[in-house]
Design an enzyme around this catalytic site. Structure first.
Site, mmCIF file in Angstrom:
data_model
loop_
_atom_site.group_PDB
_atom_site.id
_atom_site.type_symbol
_atom_site.label_atom_id
_atom_site.label_comp_id
_atom_site.label_asym_id
_atom_site.label_seq_id
_atom_site.Cartn_x
_atom_site.Cartn_y
_atom_site.Cartn_z
ATOM 1 N N CYS A 101 2.662 0.688 -18.632
ATOM 2 C CA CYS A 101 1.527 0.269 -17.824
ATOM 3 C C CYS A 101 0.466 -0.346 -18.720
ATOM 4 O O CYS A 101 0.179 0.182 -19.800
ATOM 5 C CB CYS A 101 0.967 1.495 -17.092
ATOM 6 S SG CYS A 101 -0.402 1.132 -15.996
ATOM 7 N N HIS A 143 5.539 0.613 -8.509
ATOM 8 C CA HIS A 143 4.587 0.923 -9.585
ATOM 9 C C HIS A 143 3.200 0.385 -9.230
ATOM 10 O O HIS A 143 2.197 1.092 -9.331
ATOM 11 C CB HIS A 143 5.101 0.315 -10.896
ATOM 12 C CG HIS A 143 4.180 0.501 -12.052
ATOM 13 N ND1 HIS A 143 4.424 1.402 -13.058
ATOM 14 C CD2 HIS A 143 3.009 -0.115 -12.382
ATOM 15 C CE1 HIS A 143 3.445 1.349 -13.946
ATOM 16 N NE2 HIS A 143 2.573 0.419 -13.557
ATOM 17 N N GLU A 144 3.145 -0.882 -8.807
ATOM 18 C CA GLU A 144 1.858 -1.494 -8.470
ATOM 19 C C GLU A 144 1.280 -0.882 -7.191
ATOM 20 O O GLU A 144 0.063 -0.674 -7.094
ATOM 21 C CB GLU A 144 1.988 -3.014 -8.338
ATOM 22 C CG GLU A 144 2.462 -3.728 -9.596
ATOM 23 C CD GLU A 144 1.649 -3.433 -10.847
ATOM 24 O OE1 GLU A 144 0.446 -3.100 -10.733
ATOM 25 O OE2 GLU A 144 2.216 -3.514 -11.946
ATOM 26 N N HIS A 147 -0.681 2.092 -7.899
ATOM 27 C CA HIS A 147 -2.032 1.817 -8.408
ATOM 28 C C HIS A 147 -3.056 1.726 -7.280
ATOM 29 O O HIS A 147 -4.184 2.193 -7.444
ATOM 30 C CB HIS A 147 -2.070 0.525 -9.228
ATOM 31 C CG HIS A 147 -1.700 0.701 -10.657
ATOM 32 N ND1 HIS A 147 -2.374 1.546 -11.513
ATOM 33 C CD2 HIS A 147 -0.719 0.133 -11.394
ATOM 34 C CE1 HIS A 147 -1.827 1.489 -12.714
ATOM 35 N NE2 HIS A 147 -0.814 0.647 -12.665
#
Length: 177
Positions: A101, A143-144, A147
């Site tokens: 990351c 993953h994003e 966030h």
């Protein structure tokens, strides 16, 4: 002209909050943010970046898969801004993969993710898109997406034994090549 933005590092509160939905994807401030995120991500050699990573608590991220030193087998795609993203479904079939990351430099972790997902998002012109992603693209999207939910990849690592430095990760890739 787009500007290079500072990337929030682990410990910054903006990385732990749930991002706000964007009312108008075509708003000039949103367009400027997307352009800034594109140059910031490229400068950091990332394959994705989320708005909270540049200190903007908005439900927006970019997926920009391409082969590089860290992900030599990654598919090539046009960098795509995804506004107000949703995961509509996720396969029960999961697979582990090494993730890093931009907000946690120098660290890699083994993360279990759904192999296939169905998603919905708005483009930078406000158009609605529904897409299915598999494998690496599904991993980057998840993953994003984490966030914008206030989650970072190390939250998903099952054991600290499944962490390694970036240097060792690159070395392990080279020894398997």
């Amino acid at each position: 002209m787009p500007i290079l933005r500072q990337i929030a590092q682990l410990g910054q509160p903006v990385l732990r909050g749930v991002a706000e939905k964007i009312a108008d994807p075509e708003a000039p401030a949103v367009q400027t943010l997307i352009d800034d995120m594109l140059v910031t991500m490229a400068d950091a050699d990332g394959v994705g970046i989320a708005a909270p990573q540049v200190f903007e608590p908005l439900s927006l991220f970019i997926v920009a898969s391409r082969p590089n030193q860290r992900y030599p087998g990654a598919p090539e795609m046009v960098p795509t801004a995804m506004i107000n993203p949703e995961i509509l479904w996720a396969s029960d079939e999961k697979e582990p993969g090494w993730e890093g990351c931009l907000s946690i430099p120098g660290l890699r972790g083994l993360v279990l993710r759904s192999r296939k997902i169905g998603v919905r998002y708005q483009t930078r012109t406000g158009a609605a898109r529904e897409v299915e992603y598999a494998d690496f693209l599904a991993r980057v999207f998840q993953h994003e997406f984490d966030h914008v939910q206030g989650v970072v990849f190390i939250d998903r690592v099952e054991s600290t034994r499944e962490l390694m430095t970036e240097k060792e990760y690159i070395r392990s890739l080279q020894s398997h090549a």
